[in-house]
Design a protein around this motif. Structure first.
Motif, short mmCIF file in Angstrom:
data_model
loop_
_atom_site.label_atom_id
_atom_site.label_comp_id
_atom_site.label_asym_id
_atom_site.label_seq_id
_atom_site.Cartn_x
_atom_site.Cartn_y
_atom_site.Cartn_z
N LEU A 115 0.83 -1.21 0.00
CA LEU A 115 0.00 0.00 0.00
C LEU A 115 0.86 1.26 0.00
O LEU A 115 0.68 2.16 -0.83
CB LEU A 115 -0.92 -0.01 1.22
CG LEU A 115 -1.77 1.25 1.44
CD1 LEU A 115 -2.70 1.48 0.25
CD2 LEU A 115 -2.56 1.16 2.74
N PHE A 116 1.82 1.32 0.95
CA PHE A 116 2.69 2.50 1.02
C PHE A 116 3.53 2.63 -0.25
O PHE A 116 3.80 3.73 -0.71
CB PHE A 116 3.61 2.40 2.24
CG PHE A 116 2.89 2.51 3.55
CD1 PHE A 116 1.64 3.08 3.64
CD2 PHE A 116 3.49 2.05 4.73
CE1 PHE A 116 0.97 3.18 4.85
CE2 PHE A 116 2.85 2.15 5.94
CZ PHE A 116 1.58 2.71 6.01
N GLY A 117 3.96 1.49 -0.79
CA GLY A 117 4.74 1.52 -2.01
C GLY A 117 3.98 2.11 -3.17
O GLY A 117 4.52 2.88 -3.98
N ARG A 118 2.71 1.79 -3.26
CA ARG A 118 1.88 2.35 -4.33
C ARG A 118 1.71 3.86 -4.14
O ARG A 118 1.78 4.62 -5.11
CB ARG A 118 0.52 1.66 -4.35
CG ARG A 118 -0.43 2.21 -5.40
CD ARG A 118 -1.65 1.34 -5.57
NE ARG A 118 -1.30 0.01 -6.09
CZ ARG A 118 -2.20 -0.92 -6.39
NH1 ARG A 118 -3.50 -0.68 -6.22
NH2 ARG A 118 -1.80 -2.08 -6.86
N LEU A 119 1.51 4.28 -2.89
CA LEU A 119 1.36 5.71 -2.63
C LEU A 119 2.64 6.48 -2.93
O LEU A 119 2.59 7.64 -3.38
CB LEU A 119 0.96 5.92 -1.16
CG LEU A 119 -0.42 5.39 -0.75
CD1 LEU A 119 -0.64 5.57 0.75
CD2 LEU A 119 -1.52 6.10 -1.53
N LEU A 120 3.78 5.84 -2.69
CA LEU A 120 5.07 6.48 -2.95
C LEU A 120 5.58 6.22 -4.37
O LEU A 120 6.70 6.61 -4.71
CB LEU A 120 6.11 5.99 -1.94
CG LEU A 120 5.87 6.42 -0.49
CD1 LEU A 120 6.82 5.70 0.46
CD2 LEU A 120 6.04 7.93 -0.34
N SER A 127 8.67 -2.90 -3.21
CA SER A 127 7.87 -2.83 -1.98
C SER A 127 7.80 -4.18 -1.29
O SER A 127 7.82 -4.25 -0.05
CB SER A 127 6.46 -2.34 -2.32
OG SER A 127 6.49 -1.07 -2.93
N LEU A 128 7.72 -5.25 -2.06
CA LEU A 128 7.65 -6.58 -1.50
C LEU A 128 8.94 -6.95 -0.77
O LEU A 128 8.90 -7.49 0.35
CB LEU A 128 7.38 -7.60 -2.61
CG LEU A 128 7.03 -9.02 -2.20
CD1 LEU A 128 5.76 -9.04 -1.36
CD2 LEU A 128 6.86 -9.89 -3.44
N ALA A 132 9.25 -7.55 3.32
CA ALA A 132 9.81 -8.76 3.92
C ALA A 132 10.97 -8.43 4.84
O ALA A 132 11.13 -9.04 5.91
CB ALA A 132 10.28 -9.71 2.81
N ALA A 133 11.79 -7.45 4.47
CA ALA A 133 12.92 -7.06 5.31
C ALA A 133 12.46 -6.54 6.66
O ALA A 133 13.02 -6.88 7.70
CB ALA A 133 13.77 -6.00 4.59
N VAL A 134 11.42 -5.70 6.66
CA VAL A 134 10.92 -5.13 7.91
C VAL A 134 10.12 -6.16 8.70
O VAL A 134 10.26 -6.27 9.92
CB VAL A 134 10.06 -3.88 7.63
CG1 VAL A 134 9.39 -3.38 8.91
CG2 VAL A 134 10.92 -2.78 7.02
N ALA A 135 9.30 -6.93 8.02
CA ALA A 135 8.39 -7.84 8.71
C ALA A 135 9.08 -9.06 9.28
O ALA A 135 8.67 -9.58 10.32
CB ALA A 135 7.28 -8.29 7.75
N ALA A 141 16.10 -11.54 4.92
CA ALA A 141 14.80 -11.69 4.25
C ALA A 141 14.79 -10.96 2.92
O ALA A 141 14.24 -11.46 1.93
CB ALA A 141 13.69 -11.17 5.15
N ALA A 142 15.39 -9.77 2.87
CA ALA A 142 15.45 -9.02 1.61
C ALA A 142 16.18 -9.81 0.54
O ALA A 142 15.74 -9.91 -0.60
CB ALA A 142 16.12 -7.67 1.84
#
Length: 332
Positions: A115-120, A127-128, A132-135, A141-142
């Motif tokens: 969602l944030f990736g689409r907004l930005l 974005s995926l 994954a890196a953050v989650a 993970a990245a």
């Protein structure tokens, strides 16, 4: 005798072709590991920075085959060997409450990443990887998610932006989150849950937990390892979905079979401790070589030319993860 020499000629020629780039990546990996041990910095980040400094050497024609080998083939080997690091036992060790916490926050962050990736206005695959890196578990993970993306669909500079950003944010959270648990009035158990569920890297989560107390450190480590365990199903699902969307490559990425096989063996306890440690060390070595190669294949100007959006994206996801974890702790 001549037949034997002819049989050896192709492998020897192949080694000579890849040796210069592979040797340079190895030197940078060793140097980065030494600096990381000496200064207490993340090894993957140190190797990446060294690779960026040697970008001009990495672009030389004699270096390119070995550098390309490290950035793709060794990446997949490293991801496959990651399966020896995680297992079902990690799920059983932390109990139901951390499991519930992780099962809610990980899909939430992945959804928010898109969602944030689409907004930005960021590419979906970028974005995926960032989500994954953050989650789940930061740089590992990245890299694992990037490995299942078909070649050419994710620019290397975008993976590098995620690696740099998530490492910086993970270090910052390791310093800021422990005092925050005191301001929120959390006990040792809840502090460990908050830190383990919201800090990106395993070592950073454990270090932050032990800054609070031994109990918080143990809980933070187990909770973080539970997030790491979710890497296996995520990589499998993404590998199948992305390959299905690729018309020219319907085959299953074979390195995932190695990942799943080692994950299963480790879960069943069939990996001897010495072998497991060797496989984990091998995975780390492959990932270090990969980071050196990715650094050399990236121009710093191209990295910063991406603008503020990739880093804002990671920051928003990190804050969202922290807020969601805090809210769930009050509810449960």
């Amino acid at each position: 005798m001549n037949a034997r020499l002819e049989a050896l000629a192709p492998p020897v020629a192949l080694c000579r072709k890849h040796y210069p780039g592979l040797a340079l990546c190895s030197v940078l990996a060793l140097a980065g590991s030494f600096l990381a041990d000496h200064y207490g910095a993340p090894a993957l980040l140190m190797v990446l920075l060294l690779g960026l400094g040697f970008a001009s050497q990495g672009s030389e024609a004699r270096m390119q085959p070995g550098v390309a080998l490290c950035s793709r083939q060794l990446l997949r080997i490293g991801v496959a060997l990651l399966g020896a690091r995680i297992g079902v036992a990690q799920l059983e060790a932390v109990g139901a409450r951390p499991l519930l916490l992780v099962l809610v926050t990980v899909p939430l962050v992945l959804g928010l990443a898109l969602l944030f990736g689409r907004l930005l206005r960021l590419p979906t695959l970028h974005s995926l990887v960032a989500g994954a890196a953050v989650a789940i578990c930061g740089v590992s993970a990245a890299i694992a998610v990037a490995a299942v993306i078909p070649a050419g669909r994710l620019e290397e500079r975008r993976l590098l932006a995620v690696v740099v950003g998530v490492t910086a944010l993970g270090t910052l959270s390791m310093l800021l989150y422990p005092p925050l648990t005191g301001l929120l009035g959390l006990d040792a158990l809840d502090s460990g849950l908050l830190l383990g569920a919201s800090i990106h890297d395993v070592a950073q989560a454990a270090g932050a937990g032990y800054l609070v107390s031994d109990t918080a450190g143990d809980v933070a480590t187990l909770t973080k390892l539970l997030r790491v365990a979710l890497l296996a199903p995520l990589v499998l699902v993404l590998g199948l979905l992305l390959r299905r969307q690729e018309p020219g490559s319907p085959d299953f990425p074979l390195f995932l079979l190695g990942f799943l096989g080692l994950f299963a063996l480790n879960s069943l306890g069939w990996l001897p401790a010495a072998l497991r440690e060797a496989l984990v060390a091998g995975s780390q070595a492959c990932l270090l070589l990969t980071m050196a190669a990715l650094g050399m294949r990236t121009r710093v100007g191209e990295l910063f030319a991406q603008g503020w959006q990739p880093f804002a994206h990671l920051a928003l996801l990190s804050v969202a993860l922290l807020l969601a974890t805090s809210l769930l702790l009050t509810l449960f």
